[in-house]
Design a protein around this motif. Structure first.
Motif, PDB file in Angstrom:
ATOM      1  N   ASN A 166      -9.548  38.051  17.702  1.00 63.01           N
ATOM      2  CA  ASN A 166      -8.291  37.689  17.035  1.00 63.01           C
ATOM      3  C   ASN A 166      -7.459  36.695  17.827  1.00 63.01           C
ATOM      4  OD1 ASN A 166      -5.766  39.146  18.393  1.00 63.01           O
ATOM      5  ND2 ASN A 166      -7.481  40.581  18.500  1.00 63.01           N
ATOM      6  N   VAL A 167      -7.716  36.531  19.137  1.00 62.20           N
ATOM      7  CA  VAL A 167      -6.961  35.548  19.908  1.00 62.20           C
ATOM      8  C   VAL A 167      -7.602  34.161  19.853  1.00 62.20           C
ATOM      9  CG1 VAL A 167      -5.942  37.216  21.496  1.00 62.20           C
ATOM     10  CG2 VAL A 167      -8.168  36.207  22.041  1.00 62.20           C
ATOM     11  N   THR A 168      -8.795  34.080  19.266  1.00 63.76           N
ATOM     12  CA  THR A 168      -9.549  32.824  19.256  1.00 63.76           C
ATOM     13  C   THR A 168      -9.825  32.306  17.854  1.00 63.76           C
ATOM     14  OG1 THR A 168     -10.656  33.564  21.286  1.00 63.76           O
ATOM     15  CG2 THR A 168     -11.635  31.698  20.131  1.00 63.76           C
ATOM     16  N   LEU A 169     -10.360  33.163  17.009  1.00 66.24           N
ATOM     17  CA  LEU A 169     -10.822  32.750  15.676  1.00 66.24           C
ATOM     18  C   LEU A 169      -9.716  32.175  14.794  1.00 66.24           C
ATOM     19  CD1 LEU A 169     -12.968  32.588  13.437  1.00 66.24           C
ATOM     20  CD2 LEU A 169     -12.482  35.002  12.936  1.00 66.24           C
ATOM     21  N   PRO A 170      -8.540  32.796  14.673  1.00 65.16           N
ATOM     22  CA  PRO A 170      -7.537  32.261  13.740  1.00 65.16           C
ATOM     23  C   PRO A 170      -7.180  30.803  13.994  1.00 65.16           C
ATOM     24  CG  PRO A 170      -6.931  34.471  14.398  1.00 65.16           C
ATOM     25  CD  PRO A 170      -8.078  34.067  15.276  1.00 65.16           C
ATOM     26  N   LEU A 171      -7.001  30.424  15.258  1.00 61.52           N
ATOM     27  CA  LEU A 171      -6.639  29.039  15.552  1.00 61.52           C
ATOM     28  C   LEU A 171      -7.794  28.095  15.247  1.00 61.52           C
ATOM     29  CD1 LEU A 171      -4.498  27.098  16.534  1.00 61.52           C
ATOM     30  CD2 LEU A 171      -5.327  27.436  18.872  1.00 61.52           C
ATOM     31  N   ILE A 172      -9.023  28.533  15.477  1.00 61.09           N
ATOM     32  CA  ILE A 172     -10.180  27.698  15.148  1.00 61.09           C
ATOM     33  C   ILE A 172     -10.214  27.433  13.646  1.00 61.09           C
ATOM     34  CG2 ILE A 172     -12.705  27.686  14.992  1.00 61.09           C
ATOM     35  CD1 ILE A 172     -12.790  29.024  17.720  1.00 61.09           C
ATOM     36  N   GLU A 173     -10.031  28.474  12.845  1.00 58.02           N
ATOM     37  CA  GLU A 173     -10.048  28.298  11.394  1.00 58.02           C
ATOM     38  C   GLU A 173      -8.921  27.376  10.937  1.00 58.02           C
ATOM     39  OE1 GLU A 173     -12.184  32.431   9.862  1.00 58.02           O
ATOM     40  OE2 GLU A 173     -10.026  32.181   9.611  1.00 58.02           O
ATOM     41  N   LYS A 174      -7.727  27.592  11.473  1.00 53.08           N
ATOM     42  CA  LYS A 174      -6.581  26.764  11.080  1.00 53.08           C
ATOM     43  C   LYS A 174      -6.763  25.325  11.535  1.00 53.08           C
ATOM     44  CE  LYS A 174      -2.602  27.586  13.087  1.00 53.08           C
ATOM     45  NZ  LYS A 174      -1.299  28.247  13.422  1.00 53.08           N
ATOM     46  N   THR A 175      -7.268  25.136  12.751  1.00 47.57           N
ATOM     47  CA  THR A 175      -7.459  23.787  13.280  1.00 47.57           C
ATOM     48  C   THR A 175      -8.534  23.044  12.509  1.00 47.57           C
ATOM     49  OG1 THR A 175      -6.804  24.575  15.479  1.00 47.57           O
ATOM     50  CG2 THR A 175      -7.923  22.449  15.370  1.00 47.57           C
ATOM     51  N   ARG A 176      -9.564  23.742  12.089  1.00 49.15           N
ATOM     52  CA  ARG A 176     -10.615  23.103  11.274  1.00 49.15           C
ATOM     53  C   ARG A 176     -10.035  22.550   9.977  1.00 49.15           C
ATOM     54  NH1 ARG A 176     -16.457  25.965  10.859  1.00 49.15           N
ATOM     55  NH2 ARG A 176     -17.370  24.895  12.656  1.00 49.15           N
ATOM     56  N   LEU A 177      -9.161  23.316   9.348  1.00 52.06           N
ATOM     57  CA  LEU A 177      -8.543  22.844   8.110  1.00 52.06           C
ATOM     58  C   LEU A 177      -7.699  21.602   8.370  1.00 52.06           C
ATOM     59  CD1 LEU A 177      -7.428  26.240   6.506  1.00 52.06           C
ATOM     60  CD2 LEU A 177      -9.318  24.770   5.782  1.00 52.06           C
ATOM     61  N   ARG A 178      -6.955  21.595   9.469  1.00 55.90           N
ATOM     62  CA  ARG A 178      -6.147  20.424   9.803  1.00 55.90           C
ATOM     63  C   ARG A 178      -7.024  19.208  10.074  1.00 55.90           C
ATOM     64  NH1 ARG A 178      -1.661  22.921  14.037  1.00 55.90           N
ATOM     65  NH2 ARG A 178      -0.337  23.975  12.480  1.00 55.90           N
ATOM     66  N   GLU A 179      -8.106  19.419  10.809  1.00 45.91           N
ATOM     67  CA  GLU A 179      -8.995  18.305  11.131  1.00 45.91           C
ATOM     68  C   GLU A 179      -9.652  17.744   9.879  1.00 45.91           C
ATOM     69  OE1 GLU A 179     -10.121  19.851  15.652  1.00 45.91           O
ATOM     70  OE2 GLU A 179     -11.596  19.979  14.038  1.00 45.91           O
ATOM     71  N   ASN A 180      -9.993  18.609   8.953  1.00 44.11           N
ATOM     72  CA  ASN A 180     -10.576  18.146   7.694  1.00 44.11           C
ATOM     73  C   ASN A 180      -9.585  17.301   6.899  1.00 44.11           C
ATOM     74  OD1 ASN A 180     -12.991  19.426   8.241  1.00 44.11           O
ATOM     75  ND2 ASN A 180     -12.491  21.265   7.064  1.00 44.11           N
ATOM     76  N   ALA A 181      -8.291  17.533   7.154  1.00 46.63           N
ATOM     77  CA  ALA A 181      -7.246  16.752   6.475  1.00 46.63           C
ATOM     78  C   ALA A 181      -6.851  15.522   7.286  1.00 46.63           C
ATOM     79  CB  ALA A 181      -6.031  17.632   6.222  1.00 46.63           C
ATOM     80  N   GLY A 182      -7.541  15.289   8.401  1.00 44.09           N
ATOM     81  CA  GLY A 182      -7.288  14.101   9.205  1.00 44.09           C
ATOM     82  C   GLY A 182      -6.319  14.295  10.350  1.00 44.09           C
ATOM     83  N   ASP A 183      -5.849  15.529  10.559  1.00 42.80           N
ATOM     84  CA  ASP A 183      -4.901  15.818  11.637  1.00 42.80           C
ATOM     85  C   ASP A 183      -5.674  16.378  12.826  1.00 42.80           C
ATOM     86  OD1 ASP A 183      -2.821  16.490  13.275  1.00 42.80           O
ATOM     87  OD2 ASP A 183      -2.012  18.076  11.995  1.00 42.80           O
ATOM     88  N   VAL A 184      -5.998  15.526  13.792  1.00 42.20           N
ATOM     89  CA  VAL A 184      -6.814  15.928  14.943  1.00 42.20           C
ATOM     90  C   VAL A 184      -5.954  15.962  16.194  1.00 42.20           C
ATOM     91  CG1 VAL A 184      -8.830  15.406  16.357  1.00 42.20           C
ATOM     92  CG2 VAL A 184      -8.874  14.907  13.892  1.00 42.20           C
ATOM     93  N   ASP A 185      -5.978  17.098  16.898  1.00 39.86           N
ATOM     94  CA  ASP A 185      -5.247  17.263  18.157  1.00 39.86           C
ATOM     95  C   ASP A 185      -6.269  17.498  19.259  1.00 39.86           C
ATOM     96  OD1 ASP A 185      -3.672  17.891  20.290  1.00 39.86           O
ATOM     97  OD2 ASP A 185      -2.749  19.676  19.401  1.00 39.86           O
ATOM     98  N   PHE A 186      -6.469  16.489  20.108  1.00 39.16           N
ATOM     99  CA  PHE A 186      -7.483  16.609  21.149  1.00 39.16           C
ATOM    100  C   PHE A 186      -6.990  17.395  22.362  1.00 39.16           C
ATOM    101  CE2 PHE A 186      -9.072  12.899  18.784  1.00 39.16           C
ATOM    102  CZ  PHE A 186     -10.392  13.278  18.609  1.00 39.16           C
ATOM    103  N   ASP A 187      -5.758  17.864  22.313  1.00 39.32           N
ATOM    104  CA  ASP A 187      -5.221  18.652  23.418  1.00 39.32           C
ATOM    105  C   ASP A 187      -5.509  20.141  23.218  1.00 39.32           C
ATOM    106  OD1 ASP A 187      -3.970  19.084  25.808  1.00 39.32           O
ATOM    107  OD2 ASP A 187      -1.946  19.116  24.973  1.00 39.32           O
ATOM    108  N   GLN A 188      -6.687  20.436  22.735  1.00 42.01           N
ATOM    109  CA  GLN A 188      -7.190  21.801  22.580  1.00 42.01           C
ATOM    110  C   GLN A 188      -8.607  21.797  23.144  1.00 42.01           C
ATOM    111  OE1 GLN A 188      -5.054  23.990  21.280  1.00 42.01           O
ATOM    112  NE2 GLN A 188      -4.159  23.282  19.356  1.00 42.01           N
ATOM    113  N   LEU A 189      -9.066  22.938  23.629  1.00 40.10           N
ATOM    114  CA  LEU A 189     -10.400  22.958  24.222  1.00 40.10           C
ATOM    115  C   LEU A 189     -11.022  24.335  24.058  1.00 40.10           C
ATOM    116  CD1 LEU A 189     -11.539  21.355  27.503  1.00 40.10           C
ATOM    117  CD2 LEU A 189     -11.940  23.787  27.206  1.00 40.10           C
TER     118      LEU A 189
END
Length: 365
Positions: free
Chosen positions: A51-74
């Motif tokens: 739960n500390v990892t998966l939710p942000l991955i799912e949310k970030t994937r949706l943002r990236e698919n919409a063209g919003d990419v934040d490379f300050d995540q790892l």
């Protein structure tokens, strides 16, 4: 015996690395959408534990698919590969952030807890340390939050490698638990008697000051992650805007029927994947403690989340917080009762260990 860091060959990111008698693929990703699907599926299959990892991955994937990419995540993944090429995701480490600041380093296992032996953990964390050193600034690693053994080994190895000492007392030591439709205990909400009427509902922007006051109270009791009044207002606005907080509102009482409505308690749930919601904050105003507000609101929030399609609601409860443990047990969170002595998959001891604050930059979560 685990190998020393000095004896490890150089790792090519994303390429299988042969270590000792097994193949381990240690890979680094700055885009959530680049994380292999088998790793995401493993996380989703362990939605409570991750739960500390998966939710942000799912949310970030949706943002990236919409063209919003934040490379300050790892994210760094550890995947075992057998002689026939079959992959078994084992650990995923995240170095991420939210609107309030940077998160701790999180490590989520995707294998059964019984596999997390000391030898298993030490070997893999030594490999991960090489990558962390190359990719993450030392001052960014202000704490580690993971299953107890994983966090303790990480802290020891980090000190051995970087010379940044961990604090003896953990920032947070808790049990991870969950509630499902099967375990949920649905009871009629109790009356508050002379305290008067109440309503349990999602917070709205007109609640901002009341929610912020409780956010400030929660942070005040959560050293070192305190908030200024401005920071509490920012967090409250974010929770309300994202529809991630409910309130227990007292509307009136017998002795003062004209009293302005008061927010007595809040429950926030901020890490939510497709199948699992996570309660991340439960706080009651000191003047209303002991009246059953937290149990009443937690039960209502769990009921709403489970009815919305979530398969489980997860939370962490500190080992020394007896009153909260009782509340969550009464609502239906498993592994928290005095008679619950048998291991339950998904119920684990987690620990956050902090590092010397003179040498790191503290974040917030």
């Amino acid at each position: 015996m685990p190998v020393s860091i000095e004896s490890l060959p150089e790792i090519s990111y994303g390429v299988t690395q042969n270590t000792l008698d097994e193949n381990l693929d240690i890979s680094v990703y700055n885009r959530a959408s680049d994380i292999p699907q088998d790793v995401v599926v493993a996380l989703q299959s362990n939605a409570v534990r991750t739960n500390v990892t998966l939710p942000l991955i799912e949310k970030t994937r949706l943002r990236e698919n919409a063209g919003d990419v934040d490379f300050d995540q790892l994210w760094i993944t550890c995947v075992a590969i057998d002689d026939e090429g079959r992959r078994t995701p084992e650990l995923i480490l995240s170095c991420t952030k939210n609107d309030l600041g940077t998160y701790p380093i999180f490590i989520s296992p995707t294998i059964p807890a019984s596999h997390l032996t000391e030898e298993f953990v030490i070997h893999r964390l030594r490999l991960l340390m090489v990558v962390i050193t190359a990719k993450i600034p030392t001052e960014r690693v202000y704490s580690i939050f993971a299953p107890e053994l994983v966090a303790e080994v990480f802290a020891e190895l980090w000190y051995e490698m970087k010379g940044v000492a961990p604090y003896e007392e953990p920032y947070y030591a808790a049990k991870l638990s969950f509630c499902s439709k099967k375990t949920f205990r649905n009871r009629q909400a109790t009356d508050m008697g002379a305290r008067g009427r109440y309503i349990l509902r999602p917070a709205v922007m007109s609640d901002l000051r009341g929610v912020a006051a409780l956010c400030f109270q929660f942070a005040k009791e959560s050293e070192p992650f305190v908030l200024s009044e401005e920071g509490a207002l920012k967090e409250a606005a974010m929770l309300i805007r994202n529809e991630q907080v409910w309130v227990h509102e007292l509307q009136a009482n017998v002795s003062s029927p004209s009293l302005e409505p008061q927010i007595a308690c809040l429950v926030a749930f901020t890490r939510n994947s497709q199948t699992c919601a996570t309660i991340s904050k439960v706080v009651t105003s000191p003047e209303y403690r002991g009246l059953g507000c937290a149990q009443r609101l937690v039960r209502q929030v769990c009921k709403s989340l489970l009815n919305s399609g979530k398969q489980a609601v997860a939370l962490y409860v500190a080992h020394d917080n007896g009153p909260a443990t009782k509340v969550y047990h009464n609502v239906g969170f498993v592994g928290l009762g005095e008679a619950d002595t048998q291991p339950i998959e998904g119920v684990e001891r987690w620990t956050e260990i902090g590092f010397d604050r003179k040498k790191v930059q503290l974040g917030h979560w």
